[in-house]
Enzyme design. Structure first.
Site, PDB file in Angstrom:
ATOM      1  N   HIS A 184       0.847  -1.198   0.000  1.00 11.08           N
ATOM      2  CA  HIS A 184       0.000   0.000   0.000  1.00 11.08           C
ATOM      3  C   HIS A 184       0.879   1.243   0.000  1.00 11.08           C
ATOM      4  O   HIS A 184       1.867   1.316   0.720  1.00 11.08           O
ATOM      5  CB  HIS A 184      -0.900   0.013   1.244  1.00 11.08           C
ATOM      6  CG  HIS A 184      -1.840   1.169   1.238  1.00 11.08           C
ATOM      7  ND1 HIS A 184      -3.061   1.122   0.620  1.00 11.08           N
ATOM      8  CD2 HIS A 184      -1.732   2.424   1.740  1.00 11.08           C
ATOM      9  CE1 HIS A 184      -3.663   2.284   0.740  1.00 11.08           C
ATOM     10  NE2 HIS A 184      -2.874   3.097   1.421  1.00 11.08           N
ATOM     11  N   ARG A 233     -14.961  12.354   5.592  1.00 12.60           N
ATOM     12  CA  ARG A 233     -13.744  13.099   5.980  1.00 12.60           C
ATOM     13  C   ARG A 233     -13.248  13.962   4.833  1.00 12.60           C
ATOM     14  O   ARG A 233     -12.758  15.079   5.038  1.00 12.60           O
ATOM     15  CB  ARG A 233     -12.646  12.108   6.399  1.00 12.60           C
ATOM     16  CG  ARG A 233     -12.942  11.433   7.731  1.00 12.60           C
ATOM     17  CD  ARG A 233     -11.993  10.274   7.971  1.00 12.60           C
ATOM     18  NE  ARG A 233     -10.610  10.660   7.867  1.00 12.60           N
ATOM     19  CZ  ARG A 233      -9.645   9.887   7.347  1.00 12.60           C
ATOM     20  NH1 ARG A 233      -9.933   8.676   6.888  1.00 12.60           N
ATOM     21  NH2 ARG A 233      -8.411  10.308   7.288  1.00 12.60           N
ATOM     22  N   LYS A 282      -8.596  -1.579   5.540  1.00 10.04           N
ATOM     23  CA  LYS A 282      -8.739  -2.176   4.205  1.00 10.04           C
ATOM     24  C   LYS A 282      -7.703  -3.282   3.994  1.00 10.04           C
ATOM     25  O   LYS A 282      -8.001  -4.322   3.401  1.00 10.04           O
ATOM     26  CB  LYS A 282      -8.583  -1.088   3.134  1.00 10.04           C
ATOM     27  CG  LYS A 282      -9.792  -0.150   3.110  1.00 10.04           C
ATOM     28  CD  LYS A 282      -9.616   0.999   2.151  1.00 10.04           C
ATOM     29  CE  LYS A 282      -8.711   2.059   2.704  1.00 10.04           C
ATOM     30  NZ  LYS A 282      -9.045   3.439   2.365  1.00 10.04           N
TER      31      LYS A 282
END
Ligand code: URA
Length: 434
Positions: free
Chosen positions: A82, A168, A187
């Site tokens: 990621h 957000r 996630k």
């Protein structure tokens, strides 16, 4: 429980219990708590922070709000990667096939562009025919046959994060280390990987502006992953300037293809080798950096990584002609050079400004359901430290029309600083957090 009491508790700086956090997230996900109360709570977190235990509880509550993938019936071990997001960051397109080529199954759920930073799924979709919206069965089938799959995040994965993230984004509550850490890790944990490498970026082209903030975020995410029983490491890498030379969806795919064929820009290849080395070590396939790195280098130079990329594209429906001859990929009708304003040395490139220009050219979204133009973007000719002459182009603008290209020139000029004497090149990798 009442949402108003939990908002007040966080506003006054106290820590919420695990039950309170689970109740809050479950109630928001099922629509019992309205957006206005959740935004008040998120803003209280931005100001008051969360301790490590609260951040871990928030992560697990969001991860468990939807499906938790388990791929162990297909492969003994899966790996994932990621990036916290940057400009020109096409690492997944290069790293994922390198990793799969050394025999480590990579099942990657990727995002679309967010703000000024691009997304892997948008980039891949510039290859005609390629599908990233895969069903759970298609995702599993691709993993077991190719050992590599890159798909768009399914709606059933961490749905509470999806809802909270959208909130957000429009309530100025993105910039909070516990909220970002919980969002990313929820996630990753739900996607089921055993070993995870995180690329935490800092600089003008990243959400974290300083190495210190990036380090805190990296340490927080690594701790959450370990707490959940996963093997996790993080690199802290510079986004003081864009990665590679290409910014824009099809342009970045072209650059990644060149890298897979052995002609990659040095910074992109170096970052992928560094991230890959850590990932290979996390899996135990090699027990030291030098051995892990040479395994990955071999996958690149032998063409094995390129072959794996071709197999993945074919399996996901992409038309192979476009990757075998990348000049066929969507190309902008207008290509306009911006010349260097003076001779000297590139002292700074504002990555965020370049990412924003790419979006304005149509390469990103202003609203959630905008269509993006995969043809447009920027190709740079010089990076920080390079010498430039005033008769050479600094950047080529790839645009849908001449007015589009001309409109971004002032912003591009302002994004570059040219110095009269040589400039030190900032390090690409700041630190590894294990
Ligand atoms: N990326 C995410 O997935 N979540 C954040 O909060 C920020 C970046």
């Amino acid at each position: 429980m009442r949402a108003v009491d939990l908002i007040a508790k966080k506003r006054d700086g106290a820590a919420l219990s695990r039950d309170e956090i689970r109740w809050l997230i479950a109630s928001y996900a099922n629509g019992t708590i309205p957006d206005y109360q959740m935004s008040a709570w998120a803003m209280a977190v931005v100001w008051r922070g969360m301790d490590d235990r609260e951040t871990a509880d928030l992560t697990m509550a969001m991860a468990e709000s939807g499906d938790m993938l388990d791929l162990h019936d297909l492969v003994p071990l899966t790996v994932d990667k990621h990036s916290t997001g940057g400009v020109g960051d096409k690492t997944t397109l290069l790293l994922a096939p390198m990793i799969a080529a050394v025999g480590l199954p990579m099942a990657k759920m990727s995002g679309r562009g967010l703000g000024f930073s691009g997304g892997t799924v948008d980039k891949l979709e510039s290859i005609p025919g390629l599908r990233t919206n895969l069903s759970a069965e298609e995702f599993r089938h691709a993993l077991s046959t190719v050992g590599l799959v890159i798909a768009a995040q399914s709606g059933d994965l961490a749905p509470a994060d999806k809802k909270l993230y959208a909130l957000r984004d429009v309530t100025a509550t993105v910039e909070s280390i516990p909220l970002i850490a919980a969002s990313v890790m929820s996630k990753k944990l739900a996607a089921g990987a055993d070993c995870i490498i995180l690329d935490v970026k800092y600089g003008s082209g990243a959400f974290m502006h300083t190495p210190e903030a990036a380090r805190t975020l990296a340490q927080t995410m690594v701790a959450i992953g370990k707490h959940a029983g996963r093997r996790v490491a993080a690199t802290i890498s510079s986004m003081q300037q864009p990665l590679g030379f290409a910014i824009g969806n099809a342009l970045e795919v072209r650059e990644a293809i060149a890298a897979l064929r052995g002609h990659g820009p040095d910074d992109l290849v170096e970052l992928c080798l560094t991230l890959g080395t850590q990932l290979v070590r996390l899996t135990g396939l090699r027990d030291n950096d030098a051995a892990a790195r040479s395994l990955l280098q071999e996958a690149l130079t032998s063409g094995a990584a390129w072959q794996r990329f071709v197999q993945m594209i074919a399996h996901q429906g992409g038309d192979l002609r476009f990757i075998e001859e990348p000049e066929l990929l969507p190309t902008a009708p207008v290509q306009l050079n911006l010349m260097a304003p003076q001779s000297g040395y590139v002292a700074a490139i504002d990555g965020q400004a370049l990412g924003t220009v790419c979006n304005q050219l149509g390469g990103g979204r202003q609203r959630k359901d905008d269509r993006i133009d995969s043809r447009v973007g920027l190709v740079l000719y010089a990076k920080v430290g390079d010498a430039v002459n005033n008769d050479m182009p600094l950047v080529t603008i790839h645009a849908a029309s001449i007015p589009d290209a001309e409109r971004v020139i002032p912003q591009l000029r302002a994004a570059y600083q040219i110095a009269s004497s040589p400039v030190a090149v900032p390090p690409l990798i700041e630190e590894i957090v294990r």
